[in-house]
Design a protein around this motif. Structure first.
Motif, PDB file in Angstrom:
ATOM      1  N   GLU A 138     106.124   5.010  36.893  1.00 25.86           N
ATOM      2  CA  GLU A 138     107.201   5.540  37.598  1.00 25.86           C
ATOM      3  C   GLU A 138     106.785   6.786  37.869  1.00 25.86           C
ATOM      4  O   GLU A 138     106.883   7.212  39.422  1.00 25.86           O
ATOM      5  CB  GLU A 138     108.517   5.704  36.934  1.00 25.86           C
ATOM      6  N   LEU A 139     106.057   7.398  37.207  1.00 24.06           N
ATOM      7  CA  LEU A 139     105.394   8.712  37.632  1.00 24.06           C
ATOM      8  C   LEU A 139     104.155   8.507  38.772  1.00 24.06           C
ATOM      9  O   LEU A 139     104.154   9.387  39.838  1.00 24.06           O
ATOM     10  CB  LEU A 139     104.522   9.479  36.501  1.00 24.06           C
ATOM     11  N   ARG A 140     103.514   7.457  38.756  1.00 21.09           N
ATOM     12  CA  ARG A 140     102.537   7.182  39.832  1.00 21.09           C
ATOM     13  C   ARG A 140     103.226   6.788  41.022  1.00 21.09           C
ATOM     14  O   ARG A 140     102.901   7.417  42.211  1.00 21.09           O
ATOM     15  CB  ARG A 140     101.494   6.032  39.390  1.00 21.09           C
ATOM     16  N   ARG A 141     104.369   6.161  40.911  1.00 18.81           N
ATOM     17  CA  ARG A 141     105.223   5.797  42.062  1.00 18.81           C
ATOM     18  C   ARG A 141     105.380   6.958  42.906  1.00 18.81           C
ATOM     19  O   ARG A 141     105.377   7.123  44.051  1.00 18.81           O
ATOM     20  CB  ARG A 141     106.210   4.729  41.723  1.00 18.81           C
ATOM     21  N   LEU A 142     106.326   7.890  42.147  1.00 16.07           N
ATOM     22  CA  LEU A 142     106.818   9.161  42.556  1.00 16.07           C
ATOM     23  C   LEU A 142     105.594  10.055  43.194  1.00 16.07           C
ATOM     24  O   LEU A 142     105.759  10.499  44.189  1.00 16.07           O
ATOM     25  CB  LEU A 142     107.601  10.041  41.457  1.00 16.07           C
ATOM     26  N   ALA A 143     104.660   9.932  42.426  1.00 17.45           N
ATOM     27  CA  ALA A 143     103.317  11.080  43.086  1.00 17.45           C
ATOM     28  C   ALA A 143     102.890  10.357  44.238  1.00 17.45           C
ATOM     29  O   ALA A 143     102.657  11.325  45.093  1.00 17.45           O
ATOM     30  CB  ALA A 143     102.443  11.021  41.949  1.00 17.45           C
TER      31      ALA A 143
ATOM     32  N   ALA B  95      99.927   9.146  49.265  1.00 14.10           N
ATOM     33  CA  ALA B  95      98.526   8.403  48.808  1.00 14.10           C
ATOM     34  C   ALA B  95      99.161   6.847  48.107  1.00 14.10           C
ATOM     35  O   ALA B  95     100.210   6.748  47.948  1.00 14.10           O
ATOM     36  CB  ALA B  95      98.010   9.077  47.714  1.00 14.10           C
ATOM     37  N   ALA B  96      98.253   6.087  47.652  1.00 19.26           N
ATOM     38  CA  ALA B  96      98.543   4.890  47.075  1.00 19.26           C
ATOM     39  C   ALA B  96      98.776   5.047  45.640  1.00 19.26           C
ATOM     40  O   ALA B  96      97.840   5.723  45.273  1.00 19.26           O
ATOM     41  CB  ALA B  96      97.316   3.907  47.512  1.00 19.26           C
ATOM     42  N   ALA B  97      99.704   4.346  45.081  1.00 21.79           N
ATOM     43  CA  ALA B  97      99.996   4.436  43.775  1.00 21.79           C
ATOM     44  C   ALA B  97      98.613   4.114  42.876  1.00 21.79           C
ATOM     45  O   ALA B  97      98.471   4.666  41.837  1.00 21.79           O
ATOM     46  CB  ALA B  97     101.145   3.670  43.069  1.00 21.79           C
TER      47      ALA B  97
ATOM     48  N   LYS C  50      99.272  16.534  34.797  1.00 28.64           N
ATOM     49  CA  LYS C  50      99.526  16.434  36.354  1.00 28.64           C
ATOM     50  C   LYS C  50      99.163  14.945  36.958  1.00 28.64           C
ATOM     51  O   LYS C  50      98.311  14.122  36.307  1.00 28.64           O
ATOM     52  CB  LYS C  50      98.646  17.316  37.242  1.00 28.64           C
ATOM     53  N   ALA C  51      99.669  14.751  38.101  1.00 26.16           N
ATOM     54  CA  ALA C  51      99.406  13.606  38.944  1.00 26.16           C
ATOM     55  C   ALA C  51      98.445  13.813  39.939  1.00 26.16           C
ATOM     56  O   ALA C  51      98.848  14.752  40.940  1.00 26.16           O
ATOM     57  CB  ALA C  51     100.442  12.756  39.385  1.00 26.16           C
TER      58      ALA C  51
END
Ligand code: MCN
Length: 734
Positions: free
Chosen positions: A525-530, A536-538, A547-548
């Protein structure tokens, strides 16, 4: 990577500085203390009872509504205080309460109970005789449990050699630093209960059921706890409902702290298996069949020993391919306190049986015991492997573990020393063991709040195993946050929604895996939001240092900012793997020397090679192995709980029950092979009990290897190998 790192346990600083908080450290205003009047006899009836006027006391009549079943439900129900009949020494009869703990003991001593003592069935041999006193007359027999496995043909068909022997796995008392402890505090219509217990959710369920409360009305908190070792697990002890009922009915906090004498008598004992085992092979040592009959002592109620007997059956085949197994396991009631689990809980008993049998067979075949084992191991390409007793092993490379152990120990040099020292009584014992861990499922949740703080909630309930450290290691990797920024919450049924608890070396493969799966979901979920935020692509988002970041750039956003965007992110997981458990394994090598003048067994070397899959924290796993080995070694050498024929405990204090001291902990050389299990995403297997499972048979094999040249057998020299017993056996055969 935090996974696999040697991180010191975050739990320890407070404990070693004396800042731990145990149940007895908590004492609200107005607390009443309980002292129990217990039966001094093992069998009989209460014929008179006088409680001095003015004493606050509970008898059977006050709690007659509280009932529970044995783990064999057909048996008559049990209740917290004896009604008329008493069935074991130490059975609670009256509970006396006072605001002053010492006065409670004084008042207890003024309670007068008269008994008519009957003959007792104080051990399984007596209990199985035709004229034995019956623990429950209405049942008509003391043999209340039987499980049979039949082979699909004659068990020793095709055998060139069959060897049979009988072994005794003696009864022991789990010695924990903190005895049992419970404090129940009325809270509205319900209770807050502090208890040194391994399974807070199970305790909540039981207490609520006994007291007619909804589960939400009972909050169980497990504070720091000085050891459990299985004996503070799901076992149904009568004192807990009594204390909870007293608090509810008197409207005051009620506390019971077990005394050491009570602990030795009534905290469940363990082991007490008598086994006859025969094993047959062809002339090359290839096993054709195994026949086992185990009589397990239940004590005066069928409690967790009934489950331990199930474990013993599941583990019967050890690491070996055995085409036919015939097995009978019996559970026998006796007039002794009920038995339950202690580190291993049926598994060390099984390993002891099969590993002694392998040594007997090797001797008969004149074959090196290592070679006999090698010829019979289940090969690595035969997994999952279903044994003839129905166990399904997940993975194993038994020959590798054996070889590493032999190399580490320099086994040929050990045998040379033995052969070249005819004046010394040296013995070498091998044990190639396996055991079952990770049964059932477990809860885990991970949350990152709007401030970026990470909270892990776990259904496991650590009490010395270091879950706060290892769960943080697991989650730190998934989320790319610092280990110190993670808080692990456990052992409080109000703060964790559900769970099971800590026993059976289940936590790493179940609760650890649940934490990993939950953390991975939060990370996704963090990667998707980031990806949205940073355009950028997840797949290109890396989580690190809180950090992301877009890989290959320094474009980043903090995890706190991402979590704040959505008011926090959380994931809950109930990890319920397929399969029937995860099976760690290994080989232990023990070399002993017996002193002919004293009979003392000295351990010259101890090598422990254990395969627990991947390792989260090597400091913790090494500690678990060494402590586990200590338990198995001292059980083999001296720890023994003994009763006389009338059911009186003879080992009622730590002078007569020799509790291991630090000087009794052997110097264990620990190393590993690593075979990840396919049954959880971490590839981990449990480590809490392998040390204990491998060590009892390794010591037994070493001692019997040493004395066999005098013609001494297991029947001549049963465990524990105390100096007096060893000396007497040597004297009788010299
Ligand atoms: N671990 C690891 N890598 C692995 C396996 C485990 O780093 N491959 C870590 C775990 O993360 C955990 C510890 O080792 O921190 C033990 O994990 P596990 O084998 O899953 O066992 P449990 O946590 O379920 O603990 C139960 C086990 C049992 S059954 C008994 S009995 C026992 C034991 O733990 N009782 C203990 N160890 C004890 N240690 C203390 N101090 N006190 C007890 O009462």
């Amino acid at each position: 990577m935090q996974f696999g790192a040697k991180i010191r346990r975050v739990e320890d600083a407070a404990l070693v500085a004396g800042r731990g908080q145990f149940t007895d450290d908590i004492e609200p205003e107005g607390t009443l203390h309980v002292a129990f009047v217990r039966s001094p006899i093992a069998n009989g009836v209460i014929t008179g009872l006088e409680i001095p006027a003015g004493t606050t006391a509970f008898t059977h009549a006050d709690v007659a509504d509280i009932r529970w079943n044995h783990l064999i439900p057909e048996l008559p129900q049990l209740s917290p205080l004896a009604e008329r009949r008493v069935r074991y020494q130490g059975e609670p009869v009256v509970a006396v309460l006072d605001a002053d703990r010492h006065r409670a003991f004084d008042l207890r001593d003024e309670v007068f109970v008269d008994y008519d003592a009957w003959p007792a069935a104080a051990n399984p041999q007596r209990a199985m005789e035709a004229d034995a006193p019956l623990v429950y007359e209405e049942v008509g027999t003391n043999v209340v449990y039987q499980s049979v496995v039949e082979p699909d043909g004659p068990v020793f068909e095709g055998a060139d050699v069959v060897v049979e022997h009988s072994i005794n796995n003696h009864r022991m008392a789990p010695g924990m630093l903190e005895p049992r402890a419970i404090l129940a505090i009325p809270d509205g219509d319900g209770l807050i209960v502090y208890c040194g217990h391994q399974m807070p959710f199970r305790l909540r369920e039981l207490l609520a059921g006994w007291l007619g409360l909804a589960q939400e009305q009972v909050r169980v908190i497990v504070p720091d706890m000085g050891g459990g070792f299985g004996a503070k697990g799901g076992f149904v002890y009568p004192e807990y409902p009594l204390v909870a009922a007293a608090a509810l009915r008197l409207g005051r906090p009620v506390k019971w702290i077990e005394t050491r004498s009570e602990n030795l008598l009534t905290t469940c004992h363990a082991r007490s298996h008598q086994t006859t085992i025969s094993v047959g092979s062809n002339s090359d040592g290839e096993l054709v069949g195994l026949k086992i009959r185990t009589v397990g002592e239940l004590g005066a109620a069928a409690m967790n020993q009934r489950l331990c007997l199930g474990n013993t059956q599941v583990m019967a085949a050890g690491c070996y391919r055995i085409p036919r197994i015939q097995m009978e396991v019996l559970g026998v009631l006796t007039n002794t306190p009920p038995l339950g689990a202690f580190r291993g809980a049926g598994r060390p008993e099984a390993a002891y049986a099969i590993e002694r049998a392998m040594d007997h067979l090797a001797r008969k075949l004149d074959m090196d015991p290592a070679e006999l084992r090698r010829r019979n191991f289940i090969p690595p390409d035969d997994f999952p492997h279903t044994t003839k007793v129905g166990a399904v092993y997940d993975s194993g490379r038994y020959a590798d573990a054996l070889q590493v152990a032999l190399d580490r120990a320099d086994y040929p040099a050990m045998r040379r020393l033995q052969a070249e020292s005819p004046d010394r009584i040296i013995g070498i014992g091998l044990a190639s063991y396996l055991e079952v861990t990770a049964r059932g499922g477990e809860f885990g949740a991970v949350e990152i709040d709007a401030d970026g703080k990470v909270i892990v909630r776990t259904g496991s309930s650590p009490h010395g195993q270091g879950h706060r450290t290892t769960w943080a290691q697991i989650v730190a990797d998934s989320l790319g946050v610092d280990f110190d920024d993670i808080t692990v919450i456990a052992s409080d049924t109000a703060l964790v929604p559900r769970g099971w608890g800590t026993a059976g070396s289940r936590s790493a493969p179940l609760a650890g895996a649940a934490a990993r799966v939950a953390a991975d979901r939060v990370a996704d979920e963090l990667r998707r939001l980031a990806a949205d935020t940073l355009e950028a692509a997840a797949e290109d988002i890396v989580l690190e240092a809180g950090k992301a970041r877009v890989a290959g750039t320094d474009v980043s956003v903090t995890l706190a900012d991402l979590a704040a965007q959505v008011g926090g992110i959380d994931a809950e997981v109930d990890f319920n793997p397929e399969g029937a458990g995860v099976f760690p394994f290994g080989t232990h090598v023990c070399m002993v020397e017996i002193h002919p003048e004293t009979g003392e067994v000295e351990i010259l070397r101890y090598v422990s090679i254990d395969d627990i899959g991947r390792v989260i924290n090597p400091i913790i796993t090494e500690g678990q192995i060494i402590a586990g080995v200590a338990h198995g070694v001292t059980h083999a050498l001296f720890e023994e709980a003994r009763f006389d024929d009338d059911g009186n405990l003879l080992t009622a204090n730590w002078a007569s029950y020799r509790i291991p001291a630090i000087s009794d902990v052997v110097d264990v050389e620990v190393a590993r092979t690593e075979t990840p299990t396919p049954l959880n995403p971490l590839g981990v297997k449990g480590v809490g009990e392998p040390g204990t499972t491998g060590s009892t048979p390794a010591v037994a094999n070493a001692v019997l290897d040493a004395v066999s040249r005098f013609g001494i057998t297991d029947e001549d020299l049963p465990m524990p190998y105390t100096p007096d017993r060893v000396w007497a056996a040597l004297e009788a055969h010299r």
